[in-house]
Write a protein that holds these residues in place. Structure first.
Motif, PDB file in Angstrom:
ATOM      1  N   ASP A   1      54.242 -57.393  29.401  1.00  0.00           N
ATOM      2  CA  ASP A   1      53.724 -56.705  28.426  1.00  0.00           C
ATOM      3  C   ASP A   1      55.389 -56.183  27.872  1.00  0.00           C
ATOM      4  OD1 ASP A   1      53.167 -54.800  26.491  1.00  0.00           O
ATOM      5  OD2 ASP A   1      52.074 -53.690  27.472  1.00  0.00           O
TER       6      ASP A   1
ATOM      7  N   LEU B   1      47.170 -55.942  24.632  1.00  0.00           N
ATOM      8  CA  LEU B   1      45.902 -54.247  24.663  1.00  0.00           C
ATOM      9  C   LEU B   1      46.126 -53.828  23.545  1.00  0.00           C
ATOM     10  CD1 LEU B   1      45.556 -51.504  26.651  1.00  0.00           C
ATOM     11  CD2 LEU B   1      47.945 -51.455  26.951  1.00  0.00           C
ATOM     12  N   GLY B   2      47.318 -53.303  22.239  1.00  0.00           N
ATOM     13  CA  GLY B   2      47.743 -52.732  21.283  1.00  0.00           C
ATOM     14  C   GLY B   2      47.492 -53.725  20.488  1.00  0.00           C
ATOM     15  N   ASN B   3      47.048 -55.777  20.610  1.00  0.00           N
ATOM     16  CA  ASN B   3      47.485 -56.255  19.186  1.00  0.00           C
ATOM     17  C   ASN B   3      48.609 -56.177  18.042  1.00  0.00           C
ATOM     18  OD1 ASN B   3      45.546 -57.404  16.663  1.00  0.00           O
ATOM     19  ND2 ASN B   3      46.494 -58.675  17.790  1.00  0.00           N
ATOM     20  N   ILE B   4      49.496 -56.113  18.887  1.00  0.00           N
ATOM     21  CA  ILE B   4      50.587 -55.648  18.793  1.00  0.00           C
ATOM     22  C   ILE B   4      51.992 -56.464  18.764  1.00  0.00           C
ATOM     23  CG2 ILE B   4      50.298 -54.019  16.924  1.00  0.00           C
ATOM     24  CD1 ILE B   4      51.960 -51.944  19.075  1.00  0.00           C
ATOM     25  N   CYS B   5      51.819 -56.557  19.798  1.00  0.00           N
ATOM     26  CA  CYS B   5      53.206 -57.520  20.606  1.00  0.00           C
ATOM     27  C   CYS B   5      53.204 -59.079  21.037  1.00  0.00           C
ATOM     28  CB  CYS B   5      53.812 -57.335  21.915  1.00  0.00           C
ATOM     29  SG  CYS B   5      54.682 -55.356  21.533  1.00  0.00           S
ATOM     30  N   ARG B   6      51.961 -59.086  22.548  1.00  0.00           N
ATOM     31  CA  ARG B   6      51.972 -60.525  23.256  1.00  0.00           C
ATOM     32  C   ARG B   6      50.623 -60.872  21.681  1.00  0.00           C
ATOM     33  NH1 ARG B   6      50.472 -57.925  28.625  1.00  0.00           N
ATOM     34  NH2 ARG B   6      49.436 -56.040  27.132  1.00  0.00           N
TER      35      ARG B   6
ATOM     36  N   HIS C   1      46.277 -49.293  17.758  1.00  0.00           N
ATOM     37  CA  HIS C   1      47.898 -49.475  16.562  1.00  0.00           C
ATOM     38  C   HIS C   1      46.500 -50.428  15.673  1.00  0.00           C
ATOM     39  CE1 HIS C   1      51.040 -48.598  18.876  1.00  0.00           C
ATOM     40  NE2 HIS C   1      50.859 -49.330  19.912  1.00  0.00           N
TER      41      HIS C   1
HETATM   42  P1  4NP Z   1      50.730 -55.575  23.011  1.00  0.00           P
HETATM   43  O1  4NP Z   1      51.435 -54.001  24.062  1.00  0.00           O
HETATM   44  O2  4NP Z   1      49.431 -55.369  24.028  1.00  0.00           O
HETATM   45  O3  4NP Z   1      51.363 -56.424  23.809  1.00  0.00           O
HETATM   46  O4  4NP Z   1      50.573 -55.839  21.894  1.00  0.00           O
HETATM   47  C1  4NP Z   1      51.767 -53.345  23.966  1.00  0.00           C
HETATM   48  C2  4NP Z   1      51.022 -52.068  22.609  1.00  0.00           C
HETATM   49  C3  4NP Z   1      51.307 -50.925  22.368  1.00  0.00           C
HETATM   50  C4  4NP Z   1      50.618 -50.490  23.203  1.00  0.00           C
HETATM   51  C5  4NP Z   1      50.876 -50.918  25.050  1.00  0.00           C
HETATM   52  C6  4NP Z   1      50.897 -52.417  24.558  1.00  0.00           C
HETATM   53  N1  4NP Z   1      50.187 -48.794  23.862  1.00  0.00           N
HETATM   54  O5  4NP Z   1      50.287 -48.687  24.619  1.00  0.00           O
HETATM   55  O6  4NP Z   1      50.887 -48.326  22.277  1.00  0.00           O
END
Ligand code: 4NP
Length: 170
Positions: free
Chosen positions: A129, A14-19, A49
């Protein structure tokens, strides 16, 4: 699909900062160790992000396992559906977004959920997540991602004999 002989893989969350940055970093790490030549990137379905480095908790858990996370967040786009051989979603919500994008852009990328390659996954094939949780959630996420990336790398080296080459599973 690209013309290059090198397999290309885009990991998407979703955010391209974690998974997905974790999946990107872990897959590069494993492929380098196995001396497998691949092109790897990651992206997000959301744009909140864009331009940011991965979440500090993702960077910390990766570093603790000797894995670097390259790159900055970007949003997945229509051209990705043709630029990559495989586009790998972290959860079913990401996958639904990607399936619509591939359909509208007439892309050729093969779409999968990352946990299709997790030897220990049950019926639920989502990578949880970790964004709103704590450090333990990131550790758990790392373990899932690492197991799945091992399975994905293995499947690239040993594609199922019955799958005609070039056929898209989705
Ligand atoms: P990701 O995690 O999809 O694994 O990068 C998230 C990062 C940010 C958000 C949601 C999930 N957000 O809502 O900002």
């Amino acid at each position: 699909m690209t013309d290059s002989a090198v397999t290309s893989i885009l990991f998407v969350c979703l955010g391209n900062i974690c998974r997905s940055p974790l999946a990107e970093g872990v897959f590069i790490h494993l492929a380098n160790r196995a001396e497998v030549d691949v092109r790897v990137d990651s992206a997000g379905t959301g744009s909140w992000h864009v331009g940011e480095r991965p979440d500090s908790r993702a960077l910390a858990v990766a570093r603790a396992h000797g894995v670097e996370l390259p790159g900055h967040a970007r949003r997945v786009g229509a051209s990705d559906m043709s630029d990559f051989d495989y586009v790998i979603a972290m959860d079913r919500s990401n996958l639904a977004h990607l399936a619509a994008l591939r359909r509208s852009s007439h892309g050729s990328a093969r779409l999968h959920l990352l946990r299709e390659f997790d030897s220990e996954a049950g019926r639920n094939k989502d990578v949880p997540d970790p964004y709103y949780g704590g450090r333990r959630g990131f550790e758990e996420c790392f373990r899932i991602v690492e197991r799945s990336c091992r399975g994905l790398l293995e499947s690239l080296n040993h594609p199922p004999a019955h799958a005609p080459s070039g056929e898209s599973p989705r």
